[in-house]
Write a protein that holds these residues in place. Structure first.
Motif, short mmCIF file in Angstrom:
data_model
loop_
_atom_site.label_atom_id
_atom_site.label_comp_id
_atom_site.label_asym_id
_atom_site.label_seq_id
_atom_site.Cartn_x
_atom_site.Cartn_y
_atom_site.Cartn_z
N ARG A 158 32.17 134.13 66.24
CA ARG A 158 30.93 133.53 66.71
C ARG A 158 29.76 134.51 66.64
O ARG A 158 28.63 134.13 66.32
CB ARG A 158 31.10 133.00 68.14
N LEU A 159 30.04 135.78 66.96
CA LEU A 159 28.99 136.79 66.86
C LEU A 159 28.54 136.96 65.41
O LEU A 159 27.34 137.08 65.13
CB LEU A 159 29.48 138.13 67.42
N ASP A 160 29.50 136.98 64.49
CA ASP A 160 29.14 137.09 63.07
C ASP A 160 28.29 135.90 62.64
O ASP A 160 27.31 136.06 61.89
CB ASP A 160 30.41 137.15 62.21
N SER A 161 28.67 134.72 63.10
CA SER A 161 27.95 133.51 62.72
C SER A 161 26.53 133.51 63.28
O SER A 161 25.57 133.21 62.56
CB SER A 161 28.72 132.28 63.23
N ILE A 162 26.38 133.85 64.56
CA ILE A 162 25.04 133.83 65.17
C ILE A 162 24.18 134.95 64.60
O ILE A 162 22.95 134.81 64.50
CB ILE A 162 25.13 133.93 66.71
N LYS A 163 24.80 136.05 64.21
CA LYS A 163 24.02 137.14 63.60
C LYS A 163 23.40 136.69 62.28
O LYS A 163 22.22 136.96 62.01
CB LYS A 163 24.91 138.36 63.37
N VAL A 164 24.19 135.98 61.47
CA VAL A 164 23.67 135.45 60.21
C VAL A 164 22.52 134.47 60.48
O VAL A 164 21.49 134.49 59.81
CB VAL A 164 24.79 134.75 59.41
N THR A 165 22.70 133.61 61.48
CA THR A 165 21.66 132.64 61.83
C THR A 165 20.39 133.33 62.30
O THR A 165 19.28 132.94 61.93
CB THR A 165 22.18 131.68 62.92
N LEU A 166 20.54 134.34 63.14
CA LEU A 166 19.38 135.08 63.64
C LEU A 166 18.64 135.78 62.50
O LEU A 166 17.41 135.74 62.43
CB LEU A 166 19.82 136.12 64.67
N GLU A 167 19.38 136.41 61.61
CA GLU A 167 18.75 137.12 60.49
C GLU A 167 18.05 136.15 59.55
O GLU A 167 16.98 136.47 59.01
CB GLU A 167 19.80 137.95 59.75
N ARG A 168 18.63 134.97 59.36
CA ARG A 168 17.98 133.96 58.51
C ARG A 168 16.68 133.48 59.14
O ARG A 168 15.66 133.34 58.45
CB ARG A 168 18.92 132.77 58.29
N ASN A 169 16.69 133.24 60.44
CA ASN A 169 15.48 132.81 61.13
C ASN A 169 14.43 133.91 61.15
O ASN A 169 13.23 133.63 61.05
CB ASN A 169 15.81 132.37 62.56
N LYS A 170 14.85 135.15 61.28
CA LYS A 170 13.91 136.27 61.25
C LYS A 170 13.21 136.34 59.90
O LYS A 170 11.98 136.51 59.83
CB LYS A 170 14.65 137.58 61.53
N ALA A 171 13.98 136.21 58.83
CA ALA A 171 13.39 136.23 57.48
C ALA A 171 12.44 135.05 57.29
O ALA A 171 11.37 135.19 56.67
CB ALA A 171 14.50 136.20 56.43
N LEU A 172 12.79 133.89 57.83
CA LEU A 172 11.95 132.71 57.72
C LEU A 172 10.63 132.91 58.46
O LEU A 172 9.55 132.57 57.94
CB LEU A 172 12.69 131.50 58.31
N LEU A 173 10.69 133.51 59.64
CA LEU A 173 9.48 133.79 60.41
C LEU A 173 8.59 134.82 59.72
O LEU A 173 7.37 134.67 59.67
CB LEU A 173 9.86 134.28 61.81
N GLU A 174 9.20 135.85 59.17
CA GLU A 174 8.43 136.88 58.46
C GLU A 174 7.68 136.27 57.28
O GLU A 174 6.50 136.58 57.05
CB GLU A 174 9.37 137.99 57.98
N ALA A 175 8.35 135.40 56.54
CA ALA A 175 7.72 134.77 55.37
C ALA A 175 6.58 133.84 55.81
O ALA A 175 5.52 133.80 55.17
CB ALA A 175 8.77 133.99 54.57
N GLU A 176 6.78 133.11 56.91
CA GLU A 176 5.76 132.18 57.38
C GLU A 176 4.54 132.95 57.91
O GLU A 176 3.39 132.53 57.68
CB GLU A 176 6.33 131.28 58.47
N ILE A 177 4.76 134.04 58.60
CA ILE A 177 3.66 134.85 59.11
C ILE A 177 2.84 135.42 57.95
O ILE A 177 1.61 135.42 57.97
CB ILE A 177 4.19 135.99 60.01
N ALA A 178 3.55 135.91 56.92
CA ALA A 178 2.86 136.44 55.74
C ALA A 178 2.03 135.36 55.05
O ALA A 178 0.91 135.61 54.60
CB ALA A 178 3.88 137.03 54.77
N ARG A 179 2.56 134.13 55.00
CA ARG A 179 1.82 133.02 54.36
C ARG A 179 0.57 132.68 55.15
O ARG A 179 -0.51 132.47 54.57
CB ARG A 179 2.73 131.80 54.26
N LEU A 180 0.68 132.63 56.47
CA LEU A 180 -0.46 132.28 57.31
C LEU A 180 -1.55 133.35 57.28
O LEU A 180 -2.73 133.03 57.47
CB LEU A 180 0.01 132.06 58.75
N LYS A 181 -1.18 134.57 57.04
CA LYS A 181 -2.16 135.67 57.02
C LYS A 181 -2.93 135.75 55.70
O LYS A 181 -3.90 136.51 55.61
CB LYS A 181 -1.47 136.99 57.33
N GLN A 182 -2.47 135.03 54.72
CA GLN A 182 -3.13 135.09 53.41
C GLN A 182 -4.53 134.47 53.47
O GLN A 182 -4.77 133.52 54.19
CB GLN A 182 -2.29 134.36 52.36
#
Length: 254
Positions: free
Chosen positions: A230-254
């Motif tokens: 479960r920890l491995d699974s939630i870690k993957v989910t957290l990292e995916r959401n982090k990458a998604l947020l980083e990309a969205e923040i970069a898009r909004l700042k353009q």
């Protein structure tokens, strides 16, 4: 004379009509100016609100990313190490049982503690709760919004629930083992002035032959495997959401 009066009346009427037409045009012009002013004001206000909304969205997305970072840090520095303690302790007792090797009381007490040590899964959700109170629609991108809701409403509470259930399942078993086979000796002065000021004794032979201990071993193995999965699974989910947020923040700042 009559003709002159007629022409004069006609002229005055035309002047009056021209004044009326001019007034009509003036009124239309005033209306157009007022409408244009309102539209410009609305446009400026809309633009300003859009700018402010974007700034707020970027801020909240950054806070959500920070929440994810804190949870990832807790995973790596707190939860994974505790699961590793469970695994190592299980391996220790399995080796003692299978090879019949002797183990010191200190080793046995340490690994028994590590075998039964547990954790309650906590995650940082302050940013999500703040965003929810102000409206999740503040996140403009529906994909990002959907993923964030799924993370904080589904994935994280789910692992917290199962971790709590596992802990409750092992609590009674481990308490019984400690009560039956372990005795702690606390110095009379109660002062922790030695490296191992809290010492104890354990009847290792009897404990290893206890069916309850073998049941505890089996439960720990099952629970530890499930926790790591479960920890491995939630870690993957957290990292995916982090990458998604980083990309969205970069898009909004353009």
């Amino acid at each position: 004379m009559d003709m002159f009066r007629v022409f004069r009346k006609i002229r005055l009427r035309l002047i009056d009509e021209r004044k009326l037409i001019n007034y009509f045009y003036y009124a239309i012009g005033e209306i157009i100016l007022v409408v244009a002013g309102i539209l410009i004001a609305l446009s400026v206000n809309s633009y300003y609100k859009a700018v402010q909304d974007k700034k707020y969205e970027i801020l909240m997305l950054g806070e959500l990313e920070s929440s994810i970072d804190k949870t990832l840090e807790a995973l790596n520095k707190g939860y994974y190490p505790r699961v590793k303690l469970n695994e190592d302790a299980y391996g220790f007792f399995y080796q003692v049982i299978s090879t019949q090797r002797q183990a010191s009381e200190e080793e046995a007490l340490t690994h028994l503690f590590n075998l039964t040590v547990h954790f309650l899964f906590h995650y940082d959700n302050g940013a999500y709760e703040a965003l929810k109170s102000n409206g999740l629609d503040k996140i403009e991108n529906p994909v990002v919004r959907r993923e964030i809701i799924s993370l904080f409403v589904g994935a994280l509470p789910r692992i917290a629930f199962f971790t709590h259930e596992h802990n409750a399942e092992l609590k009674n078993l481990s308490s019984e083992i400690y009560h039956k086979h372990v005795k702690y000796n606390v110095p009379d002065n109660g002062e922790p002035n030695q490296d191992n000021w809290l010492t104890g004794s354990i009847n290792l032979t009897e404990m290893l032959a206890d069916r309850q201990f073998m049941l505890l071993m089996r439960k720990v193995k099952e629970v530890t495997y499930d926790k790591r999965h479960r920890l491995d699974s939630i870690k993957v989910t957290l990292e995916r959401n982090k990458a998604l947020l980083e990309a969205e923040i970069a898009r909004l700042k353009q």
